[in-house]
Write a protein that holds these residues in place. Structure first.
Motif, PDB file in Angstrom:
ATOM      1  N   THR A 117       1.718  -3.146  12.011  1.00 40.91           N
ATOM      2  CA  THR A 117       1.635  -1.851  11.359  1.00 40.91           C
ATOM      3  C   THR A 117       0.503  -1.830  10.327  1.00 40.91           C
ATOM      4  O   THR A 117      -0.094  -2.860  10.036  1.00 40.91           O
ATOM      5  CB  THR A 117       2.969  -1.513  10.667  1.00 40.91           C
ATOM      6  N   SER A 118       0.210  -0.666   9.802  1.00 40.18           N
ATOM      7  CA  SER A 118      -0.687  -0.414   8.659  1.00 40.18           C
ATOM      8  C   SER A 118      -2.163  -0.302   8.988  1.00 40.18           C
ATOM      9  O   SER A 118      -2.993  -0.189   8.088  1.00 40.18           O
ATOM     10  CB  SER A 118      -0.515  -1.473   7.557  1.00 40.18           C
ATOM     11  N   GLY A 119      -2.538  -0.323  10.261  1.00 37.67           N
ATOM     12  CA  GLY A 119      -3.931  -0.105  10.632  1.00 37.67           C
ATOM     13  C   GLY A 119      -4.803  -1.333  10.666  1.00 37.67           C
ATOM     14  O   GLY A 119      -5.974  -1.248  11.045  1.00 37.67           O
ATOM     15  N   GLU A 120      -4.262  -2.477  10.283  1.00 35.80           N
ATOM     16  CA  GLU A 120      -5.039  -3.721  10.358  1.00 35.80           C
ATOM     17  C   GLU A 120      -4.994  -4.261  11.787  1.00 35.80           C
ATOM     18  O   GLU A 120      -3.963  -4.203  12.445  1.00 35.80           O
ATOM     19  CB  GLU A 120      -4.475  -4.773   9.398  1.00 35.80           C
ATOM     20  N   ALA A 121      -6.131  -4.793  12.247  1.00 37.11           N
ATOM     21  CA  ALA A 121      -6.218  -5.262  13.638  1.00 37.11           C
ATOM     22  C   ALA A 121      -6.506  -6.757  13.675  1.00 37.11           C
ATOM     23  O   ALA A 121      -7.572  -7.200  14.104  1.00 37.11           O
ATOM     24  CB  ALA A 121      -7.283  -4.486  14.400  1.00 37.11           C
ATOM     25  N   ARG A 122      -5.567  -7.526  13.195  1.00 42.01           N
ATOM     26  CA  ARG A 122      -5.667  -8.986  13.266  1.00 42.01           C
ATOM     27  C   ARG A 122      -4.262  -9.558  13.392  1.00 42.01           C
ATOM     28  O   ARG A 122      -3.286  -8.891  13.050  1.00 42.01           O
ATOM     29  CB  ARG A 122      -6.378  -9.559  12.041  1.00 42.01           C
ATOM     30  N   ILE A 123      -4.164 -10.819  13.839  1.00 38.69           N
ATOM     31  CA  ILE A 123      -2.842 -11.387  14.108  1.00 38.69           C
ATOM     32  C   ILE A 123      -2.323 -12.241  12.956  1.00 38.69           C
ATOM     33  O   ILE A 123      -1.153 -12.620  12.945  1.00 38.69           O
ATOM     34  CB  ILE A 123      -2.843 -12.199  15.416  1.00 38.69           C
ATOM     35  N   SER A 124      -3.175 -12.553  11.987  1.00 40.03           N
ATOM     36  CA  SER A 124      -2.752 -13.205  10.741  1.00 40.03           C
ATOM     37  C   SER A 124      -1.883 -14.442  10.948  1.00 40.03           C
ATOM     38  O   SER A 124      -0.849 -14.598  10.303  1.00 40.03           O
ATOM     39  CB  SER A 124      -2.034 -12.193   9.845  1.00 40.03           C
ATOM     40  N   ARG A 164       0.823  -1.211   0.000  1.00 32.62           N
ATOM     41  CA  ARG A 164       0.000   0.000   0.000  1.00 32.62           C
ATOM     42  C   ARG A 164       0.856   1.259   0.000  1.00 32.62           C
ATOM     43  O   ARG A 164       0.520   2.250  -0.647  1.00 32.62           O
ATOM     44  CB  ARG A 164      -0.930  -0.012   1.216  1.00 32.62           C
ATOM     45  N   TRP A 165       1.955   1.209   0.739  1.00 31.89           N
ATOM     46  CA  TRP A 165       2.876   2.363   0.782  1.00 31.89           C
ATOM     47  C   TRP A 165       3.361   2.685  -0.626  1.00 31.89           C
ATOM     48  O   TRP A 165       3.409   3.853  -1.030  1.00 31.89           O
ATOM     49  CB  TRP A 165       4.051   2.025   1.704  1.00 31.89           C
ATOM     50  N   ALA A 166       3.713   1.654  -1.386  1.00 28.99           N
ATOM     51  CA  ALA A 166       4.199   1.865  -2.756  1.00 28.99           C
ATOM     52  C   ALA A 166       3.083   2.370  -3.664  1.00 28.99           C
ATOM     53  O   ALA A 166       3.286   3.299  -4.467  1.00 28.99           O
ATOM     54  CB  ALA A 166       4.781   0.562  -3.305  1.00 28.99           C
ATOM     55  N   GLN A 167       1.899   1.781  -3.554  1.00 26.33           N
ATOM     56  CA  GLN A 167       0.794   2.165  -4.427  1.00 26.33           C
ATOM     57  C   GLN A 167       0.356   3.600  -4.186  1.00 26.33           C
ATOM     58  O   GLN A 167      -0.045   4.296  -5.127  1.00 26.33           O
ATOM     59  CB  GLN A 167      -0.373   1.195  -4.218  1.00 26.33           C
ATOM     60  N   LEU A 168       0.450   4.050  -2.933  1.00 26.80           N
ATOM     61  CA  LEU A 168       0.121   5.446  -2.634  1.00 26.80           C
ATOM     62  C   LEU A 168       1.076   6.409  -3.338  1.00 26.80           C
ATOM     63  O   LEU A 168       0.745   7.584  -3.547  1.00 26.80           O
ATOM     64  CB  LEU A 168       0.178   5.688  -1.116  1.00 26.80           C
ATOM     65  N   ARG A 169       2.228   5.918  -3.718  1.00 25.51           N
ATOM     66  CA  ARG A 169       3.229   6.727  -4.407  1.00 25.51           C
ATOM     67  C   ARG A 169       3.298   6.425  -5.901  1.00 25.51           C
ATOM     68  O   ARG A 169       4.233   6.841  -6.585  1.00 25.51           O
ATOM     69  CB  ARG A 169       4.596   6.511  -3.742  1.00 25.51           C
ATOM     70  N   GLY A 170       2.335   5.644  -6.368  1.00 20.37           N
ATOM     71  CA  GLY A 170       2.292   5.318  -7.777  1.00 20.37           C
ATOM     72  C   GLY A 170       3.389   4.373  -8.217  1.00 20.37           C
ATOM     73  O   GLY A 170       3.761   4.340  -9.401  1.00 20.37           O
ATOM     74  N   ARG A 171       3.887   3.585  -7.299  1.00 18.93           N
ATOM     75  CA  ARG A 171       4.972   2.654  -7.606  1.00 18.93           C
ATOM     76  C   ARG A 171       4.480   1.208  -7.479  1.00 18.93           C
ATOM     77  O   ARG A 171       3.485   0.937  -6.808  1.00 18.93           O
ATOM     78  CB  ARG A 171       6.161   2.878  -6.637  1.00 18.93           C
TER      79      ARG A 171
END
Length: 238
Positions: free
Chosen positions: A185-192, A20-27
């Motif tokens: 990190t990233s705002g997700e609230a699960r332990i995956s 998501r960090w990359a996509q927000l920057r068009g990468r």
């Protein structure tokens, strides 16, 4: 820095948000993964000053194989280049590196690099860095149960003496203490599916920061909040 009584000796991190960090920057998403790999180095270097003896990072899960072939192949190349590039500096900085997860599905060239890094740093006495690669909590417990059952079948283990202290000896993390704090990190609230057995009494922090933006200063801030928590492990305050 938190006091010795309150500091988390073992911190585990679900490093989420690279794509998501990359996509927000068009990468492309892989650009974010490369930036995230650089962030790992900063956090490892910050650990001694923050009183963190053990750091475990979730690099690739057993479920991540579901991603596109392009992204998976790129991640595997990234893991190999990271080990080649960072091995010497990790060793010189006295970092002990371990890998957890099922190595069977990984390509032999990557496994050789992992084995070599573990061997190179085996005698180091500084920060203990554990990298979870092709790791899943359920998969780990399943593999541990299989090994335990084998020992029972071979007569090496009396099933009547199996307790909640027995299974951990068969886990990938058998030489590590349980994590005190798990950060996602990233705002997700699960332990995956991360460290399911080991995190039974860990404290959790779910933060909005995307992993490539997770600086040493952000890390220190999260640890300061941990220091204000009261950990009772099922008991009540006297």
């Amino acid at each position: 820095m938190t006091s010795d009584r309150q500091r988390p000796a073992h911190v585990a991190i679900i490093m989420d948000g690279n794509g998501r960090w990359a996509q927000l920057r068009g990468r492309p998403r892989l650009f974010g993964h490369h930036q995230g790999a650089k962030r790992v180095k900063e956090i490892v270097r910050a650990c001694p000053g923050l009183g963190v003896d053990y750091l475990t990072v979730f690099a690739f899960s057993t479920e991540n194989w579901k991603r596109t072939q392009t992204e998976v192949a790129g991640l595997m190349r990234l893991f190999k280049s990271y080990i080649r590039r960072e091995a010497r500096s990790l060793h010189e900085e006295n970092v002990r590196v371990r890998f957890i997860g099922d190595r069977v599905k990984l390509e032999p060239a990557l496994v050789d690099l992992m084995d070599g890094l573990e061997l190179m740093t085996a005698g180091n006495t500084g920060t203990n860095l554990t990298i979870a690669l092709n790791y899943g909590g359920r998969d780990e417990v399943t593999r541990a149960a299989r090994r335990l059952a084998h020992d029972v079948a071979q007569g090496k283990l009396d099933p009547r003496k199996i307790s909640d202290e027995t299974l951990p000896r068969y886990l990938d993390t058998h030489v590590l203490p349980d994590p005190d704090l798990v950060i996602r990190t990233s705002g997700e609230a699960r332990i995956s599916n991360f460290l399911l057995w080991q995190s039974a009494y860990a404290e959790y922090e779910f933060i909005d920061t995307l992993w490539p933006d997770f600086s040493a200063a952000v890390f220190a801030d999260v640890l300061s909040r941990f220091g204000m928590r009261e950990r009772r492990f099922g008991s009540v305050k006297a």
